[in-house]
Scaffold this active site. Structure first.
Site, short mmCIF file in Angstrom:
data_model
loop_
_atom_site.label_atom_id
_atom_site.label_comp_id
_atom_site.label_asym_id
_atom_site.label_seq_id
_atom_site.Cartn_x
_atom_site.Cartn_y
_atom_site.Cartn_z
N LYS A 116 0.82 -1.21 0.00
CA LYS A 116 0.00 0.00 0.00
C LYS A 116 0.85 1.27 0.00
CE LYS A 116 -4.28 -1.96 1.71
NZ LYS A 116 -3.89 -3.38 1.87
C1 LIG Z 1 -4.48 -4.43 1.20
C2 LIG Z 1 -3.75 -5.71 1.08
C3 LIG Z 1 -4.15 -6.73 0.18
C4 LIG Z 1 -5.39 -6.60 -0.68
O1 LIG Z 1 -5.24 -5.63 -1.69
P1 LIG Z 1 -6.52 -5.06 -2.46
O2 LIG Z 1 -6.00 -3.96 -3.30
O3 LIG Z 1 -7.48 -4.60 -1.41
O4 LIG Z 1 -7.09 -6.18 -3.28
C5 LIG Z 1 -3.38 -7.87 0.09
N1 LIG Z 1 -2.29 -8.04 0.86
C6 LIG Z 1 -1.88 -7.11 1.75
C7 LIG Z 1 -0.67 -7.38 2.58
C8 LIG Z 1 -2.58 -5.91 1.89
O5 LIG Z 1 -2.17 -4.99 2.78
#
Ligand SMILES: *Cc1c(COP(=O)(O)O)cnc(C)c1O
Length: 471
Positions: A116
């Site tokens: 993120k």
């Molecule tokens: C947020 C997150 C996801 C999921 O990603 P999306 O964009 O919501 O599909 C998967 N793995 C981790 C470690 C995350 O922080």
């Protein structure tokens, strides 16, 4: 480039207009009016670019209301070796011992050790820039069970004109995640540790935001995963991964993406719509398999809170996928009326929807495939990857890797998105390997750092009062 709503609101908007917003006024999500097509010559030229140069080229196709020199400066200040650990920013690591052509794309070397950061760090720079340009300030209010909140705080820390108020369930985040958020010393970051569960936190945020007068007066904003700028920033690393895994534009690659709210893999869909030669986009879910069910059957059955189980890949524990509407809009040939019918008010009450057979038949032409993974699969994958490749993967990445191996095609590289580092989910790594996961040296003393957080009851008024005093 102008932006439209998936539910048909006809007013075209510029990038800067939608940057600070959540949903469109009609409840839809913003998408560009069209996807710019990238031709062969452009792909060849982009192969040679550094990550920030590539990001600048792609963002420039979608952003025409920020002067190019300013955008260039913001992008280059964001994607640095100092912040992301390597000059490549998103390097590929080979997992050849597991299968030929199998790769791991490192997306989690930013400050909070989860992918993120890739988008949120840019969002912090864009928010600060746009607010200064308008002479405005913003109080960002959010609820987190872990990754999103920490990524937002690390992106917004010290930014002029921005405060962050982040609610988290008291005592329920992993020790690492708590230490990560609560140790931030910046005066504009406010951790509110709420004596309830994550849903309580989210309900408080919704209640505060529903008070339109309070929202306007205190300039309340969000950084949730439906923000178009976040999705756009993620498109870049699909191109960067493709260029690393291939030597010619005649080759295709597949991506396997650990998925929750469908933001990450939706960025892959956008890259594919722009002409990136992607064979398959493999959606990997955990036990909360609403997306896998859709891609297998055409039924999108949203779950209730009680039907959503707590797993060892908690950032994928979702009941509905908030970005999914974007893909369905494209799938239906951008039919806004049909999209509004499917996703409009009452979706949760109706329990979801089932696509018509002719509609569902289109999914194959969009290159999607899917699969699910369980706690036992996660442990087995972590163990096998450690034993055969000497690489530790986190629980979410393990879900992606497990499903990726079910969709390998001869001659087509498969790139698994590494969405977090194992240090964030130490408990399951210990369970799988009987040892502590590696941790970046700079975070060795994380748990010993002084903490700042305010404990409060599940109380809308208390949160409003806190914002009044500190906003
Ligand atoms: C947020 C997150 C996801 C999921 O990603 P999306 O964009 O919501 O599909 C998967 N793995 C981790 C470690 C995350 O922080």
């Amino acid at each position: 480039m102008k932006y439209l709503s998936t539910r048909g609101d006809p007013a075209p908007r510029g990038f800067s207009e939608i940057l600070l917003e959540g949903l469109a006024p009609d409840g839809g999500l913003y998408l560009p009016q069209s996807y710019p097509l990238v031709d062969d010559a452009t792909l060849s030229r982009w192969r040679a670019l550094s990550y920030p140069e590539l990001a600048f080229e792609i963002l420039s196709l979608y952003i025409d209301d920020i002067p190019a020199a300013d955008l260039h400066r913001l992008v280059h200040a964001t994607y640095t070796e100092a912040v992301f650990g390597t000059r490549e920013i998103v390097p590929l690591k080979s997992l050849e011992p597991l299968a030929p052509g199998l790769w791991l794309q490192a997306l989690s070397n930013g400050p909070t050790l989860a992918f993120k950061d890739m988008a949120m760090q840019l969002l912090g720079a864009l928010f600060e820039y746009e607010l200064a340009r308008r002479g405005e300030t913003l109080n960002i209010l959010g609820a987190t069970s872990g990754d999103t909140g920490s990524a937002a705080e690390y992106a917004m820390r010290g930014k002029r004109g921005i405060n962050v108020f982040m609610l988290s369930p008291h005592g329920r985040m992993s020790p690492f995640q708590q230490a990560q958020m609560f140790s931030l010393p910046d005066a504009n970051i406010h951790n509110l540790s709420v004596q309830g569960v994550f849903d309580d936190c989210q309900d408080v945020v919704k209640a505060v935001s529903a008070d339109l007068e309070f929202k306007r007066q205190w300039r309340i904003g969000t950084v949730n995963s439906i923000n178009w700028a976040r999705l756009l920033a993620q498109v870049v690393y699909y191109f960067a991964g493709y260029f690393q895994a291939t030597t010619s534009n005649a080759q295709t690659v597949s991506f396997a993406v650990p998925s929750g709210n469908f933001g990450n893999v939706c960025a892959g869909h956008v890259a594919r719509m722009m002409g990136l030669p992607i064979a398959r986009l493999v959606v990997a879910t955990n036990e909360n398999d609403v997306l896998d069910e859709f891609f297998r059957t055409g039924a999108y059955r949203v779950r209730t809170g009680a039907q959503t189980v707590e797993t060892s890949s908690p950032s994928m524990d979702i009941s509905k996928a908030s970005n999914f509407e974007r893909f369905v809009f494209d799938l239906l040939g951008r039919d806004a009326a049909r999209t509004a019918e499917l996703f409009g008010p009452g979706l949760a009450r109706r329990g979801g929807f089932v696509l018509e057979p002719a509609e569902f038949a289109r999914v194959a032409t969009f290159g999607f495939a899917s699969g699910r993974s369980t706690h036992a699969d996660r442990l087995a994958t972590i163990r096998e990857t450690w034993a055969r490749c000497g690489a530790m993967v986190d629980t979410h990445t393990a879900d992606g890797l497990k499903v990726a191996r079910e969709h390998l095609q001869p001659g087509v590289p498969m790139i698994v998105m590494e969405t977090a580092l194992p240090a964030k989910f130490a408990q399951t790594l210990r369970e799988a390997l009987g040892r502590e996961p590696e941790r970046p040296a700079a975070l060795a003393d994380l748990e010993q750092r002084p903490r700042r957080c305010t404990v409060m009851p599940v109380d809308v008024q208390a949160v409003k009062d806190y914002i009044r005093t500190h906003g």
